[in-house]
Design a protein around this motif. Structure first.
Motif, mmCIF file in Angstrom:
data_model
loop_
_atom_site.group_PDB
_atom_site.id
_atom_site.type_symbol
_atom_site.label_atom_id
_atom_site.label_comp_id
_atom_site.label_asym_id
_atom_site.label_seq_id
_atom_site.Cartn_x
_atom_site.Cartn_y
_atom_site.Cartn_z
ATOM 1 N N GLY A 11 0.870 -1.039 0.084
ATOM 2 C CA GLY A 11 0.027 0.032 -0.081
ATOM 3 C C GLY A 11 0.993 1.288 0.129
ATOM 4 O O GLY A 11 0.685 2.291 -0.664
ATOM 5 N N GLU A 12 1.889 1.208 0.687
ATOM 6 C CA GLU A 12 2.829 2.226 0.899
ATOM 7 C C GLU A 12 3.349 2.661 -0.429
ATOM 8 O O GLU A 12 3.539 4.003 -0.824
ATOM 9 C CB GLU A 12 4.145 2.104 1.804
ATOM 10 C CG GLU A 12 4.946 3.141 2.049
ATOM 11 C CD GLU A 12 5.971 2.689 3.213
ATOM 12 O OE1 GLU A 12 6.436 1.595 2.970
ATOM 13 O OE2 GLU A 12 6.563 3.662 3.780
ATOM 14 N N GLN A 15 0.494 4.479 -2.362
ATOM 15 C CA GLN A 15 0.258 5.903 -1.757
ATOM 16 C C GLN A 15 1.082 6.918 -2.367
ATOM 17 O O GLN A 15 0.439 8.440 -2.602
ATOM 18 C CB GLN A 15 -0.246 6.078 -0.364
ATOM 19 C CG GLN A 15 1.163 6.472 0.295
ATOM 20 C CD GLN A 15 1.091 6.093 1.896
ATOM 21 O OE1 GLN A 15 0.351 5.640 2.233
ATOM 22 N NE2 GLN A 15 1.961 7.063 2.647
ATOM 23 N N SER A 20 -1.978 9.054 2.631
ATOM 24 C CA SER A 20 -2.604 7.821 2.720
ATOM 25 C C SER A 20 -3.292 7.748 1.309
ATOM 26 O O SER A 20 -3.527 8.873 0.345
ATOM 27 C CB SER A 20 -3.527 7.860 3.638
ATOM 28 O OG SER A 20 -4.599 8.801 3.732
ATOM 29 N N ASN A 52 -1.772 1.478 2.950
ATOM 30 C CA ASN A 52 -2.021 2.849 2.492
ATOM 31 C C ASN A 52 -3.494 3.408 2.897
ATOM 32 O O ASN A 52 -3.919 4.697 3.062
ATOM 33 C CB ASN A 52 -2.106 3.261 1.011
ATOM 34 C CG ASN A 52 -2.689 2.141 0.097
ATOM 35 O OD1 ASN A 52 -3.034 1.196 0.692
ATOM 36 N ND2 ASN A 52 -3.251 2.719 -0.858
ATOM 37 N N ASN A 80 -7.241 -0.834 -3.721
ATOM 38 C CA ASN A 80 -5.889 -0.437 -4.328
ATOM 39 C C ASN A 80 -6.275 -1.508 -5.998
ATOM 40 O O ASN A 80 -5.823 -0.736 -6.735
ATOM 41 C CB ASN A 80 -4.743 -0.988 -3.736
ATOM 42 C CG ASN A 80 -4.370 -0.177 -2.678
ATOM 43 O OD1 ASN A 80 -4.625 1.077 -2.650
ATOM 44 N ND2 ASN A 80 -3.873 -0.679 -1.558
#
Ligand code: UDP
Length: 234
Positions: A11-12, A15, A20, A52, A80
């Motif tokens: 997720g990071e 983003q 976020s 994220n 996502n």
């Protein structure tokens, strides 16, 4: 020989420049990094994380049960997958998102045969909701999926260019490691690049894991070609 690669995007990574949520600009960068690998003949299966939005462990308590928290974490990955599939398709890379949890209103349910059928049609497959089971991470889900989809390697992109002997964000004298054995990756407490369950699966099934920086142009192509990039865990 065609290389089938499991690409793990946390997720990071998705983003991007935001605090976020999902950054379409970052997704576009990912599309342009994947494109030459596809042109080179690679087949790409993507497991997306959800950090994220939210990870299960962040919201357990005050009445929220662990199972509910992890289910919410899995829903993060679903957002996502939906967004990334749209951006990849918009960039001209045929992509299908599949979910291991049934959400047929949103995207198709993951089955092995469906995923293989998309791959055979030269489509990227994105898998949402990890394993579909609580108390796991998308790293473990990525290894599990790589084995199921008979991938040749797992590529996990990070913000640094591989694994270091200590956290390079905190220690300027940290030294990059080009090659790690599964055993070292599993037992060295300073190495936290992937959860131990994921590394254990990789070790048991002898599947190589490449850790590399997403933002270095050409890294995904180099990794899919088996060229030296980042850190190889094997
Ligand atoms: N999750 C889960 N089962 C899985 C994969 C993920 O329950 O098979 C949940 C878990 O709560 C996790 C969250 O989904 O924290 C998001 O995944 P992850 O933390 O791996 O995302 P990343 O750190 O890669 O962004």
């Amino acid at each position: 020989m065609t290389k089938r690669i499991l690409l793990k995007l946390s997720g990071e990574q998705l983003q991007g420049e935001f605090a976020s949520g999902f950054d379409p600009k970052r997704a576009r960068w990912i599309a342009e990094q994947i494109r030459p690998a596809l042109d080179d003949g690679a087949e790409i299966v993507i497991m997306v994380g959800g950090g994220n939005y939210v990870r299960g462990n962040q919201i357990i308590g005050q009445g929220i049960q662990p199972v509910s928290a992890h289910n919410i974490g899995m829903l993060s990955t679903l957002m996502n997958a939906i967004a990334l599939a749209d951006v990849l398709n918009d960039a001209g890379l045929p992509t299908r998102a599949l979910s291991t949890v049934e959400v047929n209103q949103f995207i198709d349910h993951y089955t092995f045969r469906r995923a293989i059928s998309h791959i055979k049609k030269n489509r990227i497959v994105i898998v949402a909701c990890g394993t579909g089971r609580p108390f796991l991470t998308t790293d473990t889900a990525a290894l599990n999926l790589a084995l199921e989809m008979q991938c040749d390697a797992v590529v996990k992109t990070t913000k640094v260019d591989g694994v270091y002997d200590k956290d390079p964000m905190k220690f300027p004298d940290a030294v990059k490691i080009d090659h790690l054995s599964y055993q070292e990756a599993l037992t060295n407490p300073n190495i936290a690049v992937m959860d131990k369950a994921a590394i254990g699966l990789a070790m048991d099934e002898h599947i190589p894991v490449i850790i590399c920086d997403l933002l270095t142009d050409g890294n995904i192509l180099r990794a899919t070609r088996g060229e030296s990039v980042g850190t190889l865990i094997s």
